[in-house]
Design a protein around this motif. Structure first.
Motif, short mmCIF file in Angstrom:
data_model
loop_
_atom_site.label_atom_id
_atom_site.label_comp_id
_atom_site.label_asym_id
_atom_site.label_seq_id
_atom_site.Cartn_x
_atom_site.Cartn_y
_atom_site.Cartn_z
N ASN A 1 0.82 -1.22 0.00
CA ASN A 1 0.00 0.00 0.00
C ASN A 1 0.85 1.27 0.00
O ASN A 1 0.31 2.37 0.12
N GLY A 2 2.18 1.14 -0.09
CA GLY A 2 3.06 2.29 -0.15
C GLY A 2 3.69 2.67 1.16
O GLY A 2 4.54 3.57 1.21
N SER A 3 3.30 2.01 2.25
CA SER A 3 3.86 2.34 3.57
C SER A 3 5.22 1.68 3.76
O SER A 3 5.56 0.69 3.10
N LEU A 4 5.99 2.23 4.70
CA LEU A 4 7.30 1.71 5.06
C LEU A 4 7.26 1.32 6.53
O LEU A 4 6.95 2.15 7.40
N TRP A 5 7.57 0.05 6.81
CA TRP A 5 7.47 -0.46 8.18
C TRP A 5 8.85 -0.83 8.68
O TRP A 5 9.55 -1.63 8.08
N LEU A 6 9.25 -0.23 9.81
CA LEU A 6 10.49 -0.58 10.48
C LEU A 6 10.13 -1.40 11.72
O LEU A 6 9.45 -0.90 12.63
N ARG A 7 10.55 -2.66 11.73
CA ARG A 7 10.17 -3.55 12.84
C ARG A 7 10.75 -3.07 14.17
O ARG A 7 10.05 -3.02 15.19
N ALA A 8 12.03 -2.75 14.18
CA ALA A 8 12.69 -2.33 15.41
C ALA A 8 13.68 -1.22 15.05
O ALA A 8 14.71 -1.47 14.44
N ALA A 9 13.31 0.00 15.41
CA ALA A 9 14.12 1.15 15.02
C ALA A 9 15.48 1.13 15.69
O ALA A 9 15.61 0.69 16.85
#
Length: 661
Positions: free
Chosen positions: A205-213
């Motif tokens: 959907n175009g989002s960017l997900w960082l699991r653990a910053a």
């Protein structure tokens, strides 16, 4: 700086025959009688048939915007031009046609489709189809420009990228202007092979997900949306704090309100600093521009005074040490040209100001580096009265002129336009087209140059190849008869006239930079004049090559000019190429080689010219010296003129001897 970096990133994404009067061999040229040119005199030299010039092209219009699509024709007899929807349907509401131009008022989806331009002169009908698209440029709605996201180490964070537009845009993320993709370490796409273990996931959907910053994730992130309608991009800043200082929901965590106040105050302070920095930057840039304009004028005046002093020293017998005045004169590049116009030249240009309604019968030839190039006629009597109101009224007397429009705001091209104004305004010689007027009362500004009754030299030379081509040339030029085949004396005469014209420019410390047959014109009395049509997009498109974001006459220029090093020695190289055209009747230099091959050999110093058999040996030797790889080995125009005139005298003597027998 953010704006500048964004622009840089988007650009990366988008990837007279007086000299020999009285001789039998040349008197037939002066006997030609020229009719008053009419609207048909501007047809192509080899094709008087009805044709598009240029052919209309498809276009995209922003929704609710207005636009024009031109359909211009040449040839034929008083042709009419009409536009239709599809093949023959009437134009939809909101779309009209006037003088061959398709006008769209407020573009809507209903206006998109196929349109046909039909031109007819009663005997011949031609058509051209174009496609009109109505689009909506992409717009990023999330994240908002300048957004900041705060997260603590080891916490997950979601960065959303949403955009709208028509056609629907696609989106992608970048970090500090480097595009994020699944080949990078710790990065994968949703559903990818390593999605379960990757720390950074690109969602569908175009989002960017960082699991653990991590602290190293803190950076600038950009969301770019693109489609056939264009590109849009916004940036956000991700800040990663030490673990435990920022929770996933700072508004609900203990002490969240205080942190929110601190963050808001910090953002406000940063915003004020940014605004203040931008104001100072813009003020300094405006001041720099004003100073740069004044500096260019001062440099022009001081530079010319210095060059005059240096020239005087070189002319003195003892002015150059060890007797090397001639060598120093020849070896230096032309450094006196400045991209601005001096105060004296500016005053001269102001005196050339003229209203554009003096131009009549204007017909577009093509497009040059600044804008459209056209042929027109100007009332010389009215122009004289405009310059001097005390001149007695006289009957209208029109003459052909070349009109170059300045339709661009590009600073480099505007400087080149002013340089050409300086060239044709300062060089006063019968072999150089005069600058007759400058129409600067409105946009686009128009440069009006002297032209001739028989048009450009290239078409003239082509017409001398055969009687059929000569007849076609005569019809297009409105002449009673076409040019006869050129004799050796005629060719030498044209070469001598061209050499004298370029010498007059070098004496003024000016360079032409595009000497070629297409940029010369010729009268029915076989009088050559140096001009500068430079139709980079039109009949002469194949003669130009795009290099370093500039369009250059590759086959007519030496290697050093590829890097912008122009001088009298580079003009000597182009002069020799033009004389080669005269003796080959306007053949294309290195016609069997591609542009890339010519460029490669030119840079490597292995490009070799072959002179035609019809060229006298002394002239062939001169041209080979002009084509030397080293600029210092090329002759000066004083020597070029002397040697070409000697060739002309030999050809004239040979013609007189043949006529006597």
């Amino acid at each position: 700086m953010c704006v500048l970096r964004s622009v840089l990133f988007l650009s990366l994404l988008l990837y007279g025959f007086h000299a020999s009067a009285g001789h039998e061999g040349t008197k037939h040229h002066s006997a030609h009688r020229i009719r008053q040119p009419n609207s048909r005199r501007h047809r192509a030299a080899n094709d008087g048939a009805l044709h598009f010039e240029p052919e209309p092209y498809s276009k995209k219009l922003e929704l609710n915007s207005s636009g024009k699509i031109h359909c211009k024709v040449a040839g034929g007899v008083a042709p009419s031009v009409e536009w239709f929807l599809n093949t023959s349907e009437p134009l939809p509401e909101g779309v009209s046609s006037a003088n061959g131009t398709l006008l769209v008022g407020a573009a809507g989806k209903r206006h998109a489709g196929r349109y046909t331009c039909r031109a007819s002169d009663g005997n011949t009908t031609i058509t051209a189809e174009i496609h009109l698209d109505v689009v909506v440029s992409p717009k990023v709605i999330e994240p908002s420009p300048g957004s900041e996201v705060h997260v603590a180490e080891t916490q997950a964070v979601m960065l959303n990228c949403r955009a709208v537009g028509d056609p629907p845009p696609t989106t992608h993320w970048d970090r500090n202007l480097t595009i994020l993709h699944q080949q990078q370490d710790d990065v994968d796409v949703e559903g990818g092979v390593n999605a379960s273990i990757a720390r950074v996931i690109l969602l569908h959907n175009g989002s960017l997900w960082l699991r653990a910053a991590r602290r190293t994730d803190a950076d600038r992130y950009g969301c770019t949306a693109g489609s056939a309608a264009g590109l849009a991009r916004t940036e956000l800043t991700l800040t990663v704090h030490p673990e435990g200082t920022v929770t996933e929901n700072a508004g609900e965590a203990g002490g969240g309100a205080a942190r929110a106040v601190l963050v808001a105050a910090g953002v406000a302070a940063a915003y004020m600093l940014l605004v203040l920095a931008l104001m100072l930057y813009c003020r300094r840039r405006r001041r720099s521009r004003r100073q740069r304009g004044e500096k260019m004028e001062l440099e022009m005046a001081e530079g010319r005074e210095k060059l005059v002093e240096e020239g005087d020293e070189k002319r003195r017998p003892n002015g150059a040490p060890n007797g090397r005045a001639h060598t120093e004169r020849d070896s230096g590049a032309d450094t006196s040209e400045v991209s601005g116009v001096s105060r004296a030249s500016r005053r001269g240009l102001e005196q050339l100001a003229a209203p554009r309604d003096l131009l009549t019968e204007q017909i577009t030839l093509g497009r040059g580096e600044f804008g459209e190039v056209s042929l027109a006629r100007i009332d010389v009597s009215a122009l004289k009265r405009l310059r001097n109101p005390t001149v007695a009224a006289a009957a209208p007397r029109s003459r052909p002129v070349l009109v170059k429009a300045l339709s661009t705001k590009d600073e480099g091209l505007c400087c080149e336009f002013r340089r050409q104004l300086e060239f044709f305004g300062r060089v006063r010689h019968e072999g150089v087209a005069r600058l007759l007027a400058l129409c600067s009362d409105a946009d686009p500004h128009l440069m009006v140059l002297e032209h001739t009754d028989w048009g450009d030299l290239k078409s003239f030379l082509t017409a001398t190849r055969s009687p059929e081509q000569a007849a076609q040339f005569a019809a297009g030029a409105g002449a009673a008869s076409g040019p006869a085949p050129l004799s050796a004396q005629h060719c030498a005469l044209l070469a001598a006239q061209l050499a004298a014209a370029v010498q007059a420019a070098t004496e003024q410390r000016l360079t032409h930079r595009d000497i070629a047959a297409r940029n010369c014109c010729v009268t029915s009395q076989l009088r050559l004049k140096l001009t500068h049509a430079a139709l980079t997009r039109g009949p002469d498109t194949a003669h130009y090559y795009k290099l370093h974001h500039q369009v250059v006459p590759l086959r007519w220029m030496p290697a050093e000019a590829l890097e912008g090093e122009y001088s009298a020695k580079s003009d000597a190289y182009s002069f020799a190429a033009t004389v080669w055209e005269i003796y080959t009747k306007a053949e294309l230099p290195f016609a069997k080689l591609s542009d890339s091959t010519v460029l490669e050999r030119l840079k490597g110093g292995t490009l070799e010219w072959t002179v035609p058999d019809s060229m006298p040996e002394p002239l062939a030797n001169l041209l080979n010296r002009c084509w030397s790889v080293s600029p210092t080995a090329r002759p000066h125009f004083d020597d070029i003129c002397a040697e070409v005139n000697a060739v002309l005298q030999q050809a004239t003597a040979a013609a007189d001897g043949a006529n006597a027998t």
